[in-house]
Design a protein around this motif. Sequence first.
Motif, PDB file in Angstrom:
ATOM      1  N   CYS A  37      53.069  63.658  31.879  1.00  0.00           N
ATOM      2  CA  CYS A  37      51.912  63.696  31.103  1.00  0.00           C
ATOM      3  C   CYS A  37      51.388  62.286  30.499  1.00  0.00           C
ATOM      4  N   TYR A  38      50.388  61.731  30.552  1.00  0.00           N
ATOM      5  CA  TYR A  38      49.914  60.493  30.302  1.00  0.00           C
ATOM      6  C   TYR A  38      49.090  60.283  29.148  1.00  0.00           C
ATOM      7  N   VAL A  39      49.666  59.520  28.123  1.00  0.00           N
ATOM      8  CA  VAL A  39      49.058  59.491  26.766  1.00  0.00           C
ATOM      9  C   VAL A  39      49.010  58.419  26.155  1.00  0.00           C
ATOM     10  N   LYS A  40      47.693  58.267  25.570  1.00  0.00           N
ATOM     11  CA  LYS A  40      47.408  57.035  24.906  1.00  0.00           C
ATOM     12  C   LYS A  40      46.522  57.209  23.733  1.00  0.00           C
ATOM     13  N   ASP A  41      46.608  56.623  22.473  1.00  0.00           N
ATOM     14  CA  ASP A  41      46.010  56.727  21.381  1.00  0.00           C
ATOM     15  C   ASP A  41      45.890  58.166  21.146  1.00  0.00           C
ATOM     16  N   SER A  42      47.056  58.917  20.996  1.00  0.00           N
ATOM     17  CA  SER A  42      47.004  60.274  20.649  1.00  0.00           C
ATOM     18  C   SER A  42      46.144  61.440  21.489  1.00  0.00           C
ATOM     19  N   THR A  43      45.793  60.903  22.543  1.00  0.00           N
ATOM     20  CA  THR A  43      45.013  61.505  23.425  1.00  0.00           C
ATOM     21  C   THR A  43      45.623  61.629  24.866  1.00  0.00           C
ATOM     22  N   LEU A  44      45.576  62.764  25.395  1.00  0.00           N
ATOM     23  CA  LEU A  44      46.140  63.164  26.671  1.00  0.00           C
ATOM     24  C   LEU A  44      45.155  62.557  27.742  1.00  0.00           C
ATOM     25  N   ILE A  45      45.497  61.663  28.458  1.00  0.00           N
ATOM     26  CA  ILE A  45      44.430  61.028  29.394  1.00  0.00           C
ATOM     27  C   ILE A  45      44.792  61.867  30.905  1.00  0.00           C
ATOM     28  N   ALA A  46      45.866  62.308  31.272  1.00  0.00           N
ATOM     29  CA  ALA A  46      45.852  63.055  32.395  1.00  0.00           C
ATOM     30  C   ALA A  46      47.174  63.564  32.642  1.00  0.00           C
ATOM     31  N   VAL A  47      47.344  64.662  33.383  1.00  0.00           N
ATOM     32  CA  VAL A  47      48.480  65.436  33.869  1.00  0.00           C
ATOM     33  C   VAL A  47      48.513  65.566  35.127  1.00  0.00           C
ATOM     34  N   ARG A  48      49.646  64.890  35.912  1.00  0.00           N
ATOM     35  CA  ARG A  48      49.708  64.912  37.422  1.00  0.00           C
ATOM     36  C   ARG A  48      51.243  65.190  37.852  1.00  0.00           C
ATOM     37  N   ALA A  50      54.529  64.031  39.548  1.00  0.00           N
ATOM     38  CA  ALA A  50      55.146  62.601  39.394  1.00  0.00           C
ATOM     39  C   ALA A  50      55.230  61.641  40.680  1.00  0.00           C
ATOM     40  N   ALA A  51      54.736  62.522  41.739  1.00  0.00           N
ATOM     41  CA  ALA A  51      54.611  61.608  42.886  1.00  0.00           C
ATOM     42  C   ALA A  51      53.187  61.168  42.976  1.00  0.00           C
ATOM     43  N   ALA A  52      52.295  61.602  42.252  1.00  0.00           N
ATOM     44  CA  ALA A  52      50.712  61.042  42.328  1.00  0.00           C
ATOM     45  C   ALA A  52      50.795  59.780  41.636  1.00  0.00           C
ATOM     46  N   PRO A  53      49.787  58.717  41.975  1.00  0.00           N
ATOM     47  CA  PRO A  53      49.693  57.534  41.288  1.00  0.00           C
ATOM     48  C   PRO A  53      49.282  57.850  40.034  1.00  0.00           C
ATOM     49  N   PRO A  54      49.716  56.924  39.015  1.00  0.00           N
ATOM     50  CA  PRO A  54      49.294  56.911  37.456  1.00  0.00           C
ATOM     51  C   PRO A  54      47.783  56.686  37.339  1.00  0.00           C
ATOM     52  N   PRO A  55      47.005  56.882  36.516  1.00  0.00           N
ATOM     53  CA  PRO A  55      45.858  56.484  35.930  1.00  0.00           C
ATOM     54  C   PRO A  55      45.914  54.964  35.595  1.00  0.00           C
ATOM     55  N   PRO A  56      44.683  54.400  35.654  1.00  0.00           N
ATOM     56  CA  PRO A  56      44.757  52.941  35.250  1.00  0.00           C
ATOM     57  C   PRO A  56      45.048  52.669  33.802  1.00  0.00           C
ATOM     58  N   GLY A  57      45.896  51.672  33.774  1.00  0.00           N
ATOM     59  CA  GLY A  57      46.647  51.167  32.363  1.00  0.00           C
ATOM     60  C   GLY A  57      47.976  51.649  32.241  1.00  0.00           C
ATOM     61  N   PHE A  58      48.387  52.654  32.983  1.00  0.00           N
ATOM     62  CA  PHE A  58      49.762  53.121  32.888  1.00  0.00           C
ATOM     63  C   PHE A  58      50.859  52.606  33.929  1.00  0.00           C
ATOM     64  N   THR A  59      50.553  51.972  34.755  1.00  0.00           N
ATOM     65  CA  THR A  59      51.643  51.231  35.789  1.00  0.00           C
ATOM     66  C   THR A  59      52.852  50.981  35.068  1.00  0.00           C
ATOM     67  N   LYS A  60      52.576  50.137  33.825  1.00  0.00           N
ATOM     68  CA  LYS A  60      53.849  49.579  33.244  1.00  0.00           C
ATOM     69  C   LYS A  60      54.333  50.497  32.074  1.00  0.00           C
ATOM     70  N   ALA A  61      53.757  51.343  31.664  1.00  0.00           N
ATOM     71  CA  ALA A  61      53.755  52.310  30.340  1.00  0.00           C
ATOM     72  C   ALA A  61      55.208  52.809  30.381  1.00  0.00           C
ATOM     73  N   PRO A  62      55.847  52.675  29.301  1.00  0.00           N
ATOM     74  CA  PRO A  62      57.188  53.315  29.036  1.00  0.00           C
ATOM     75  C   PRO A  62      57.135  54.966  29.292  1.00  0.00           C
ATOM     76  N   LYS A  63      58.140  55.315  29.886  1.00  0.00           N
ATOM     77  CA  LYS A  63      58.557  56.655  30.561  1.00  0.00           C
ATOM     78  C   LYS A  63      59.592  57.348  29.871  1.00  0.00           C
TER      79      LYS A  63
END
Length: 249
Positions: A37-48, A50-63
């Motif tokens: 689950c990719y989250v930013k500013d209290s908003t769920l950006i995407a659900v993918r 784990a093998a799929a590429p992350p959305p833009p801006g999440f490459t270095k996001a803490p996991k």
Amino acid sequence: MAKPKIPIDPLGGGPYVLEGRIVTMDAHSTVIEKGRCYVKDSTLIAVRDAAAPPPPGFTKAPKLVTKGTIYPGLIELHNHLAYNVLRLWNVPKRYNNRDQWAGIAEYRRTISGPMQILGKSLDVIPSLIRYVEAKTLIGGCTTSQGIQLFSQAGIRRFYRGIVRNVELTDEAALPEASTRVADIDAATASKFFERLKKQSCFLLHLSEGTDAKSRKHFQALQIDADRWAIGPQLAGIHCAALIPKDFAT
């Protein structure tokens, strides 16, 4: 290895990633055995996956690897949160409307009496609210409703916890709902209608019971032959006494 510092703030922040088994609750009841689950500013950006590429801006996001199952936060449609500190009431008989149980001695002794005492104990209220919010969260609900307490109107200001409530959202993007527990009578239906039209959502305890007396509280919303104190803002709680034509109205 030091644990990563995950900036998970229930009121905002990010971006961050939650990894685990994800139950999406979509139309196909999809379960992603290893998802993110990719989250930013209290908003769920995407659900993918784990093998799929992350959305833009999440490459270095803490996991955060949850090692568990992630569900969507459920919305509790109606509650009286403060009362959840009490043990379950063993109801002695069947009642046909709420006026029948509200005044009996047992109800005062086990329900309204204790809440009147707790409502006056301002040093206890913060702990009480944190406790009932924790019960709600453990049940899977992240949004609830029902922060009024008849014996303590000021209890509303203490709801600043981990569970979002729709009456006091503290979020500009989430309009607050208004509530009313007391019945509307025919003499005040027009006044209520004017108030209703100014709301985004109004939660009204309506026809709480099963008998004709309960249904009359719905009929009281009729202002005249062609007008009812009903609009798209109205969300009727209970409505158990209504018949099919009432719902059509």
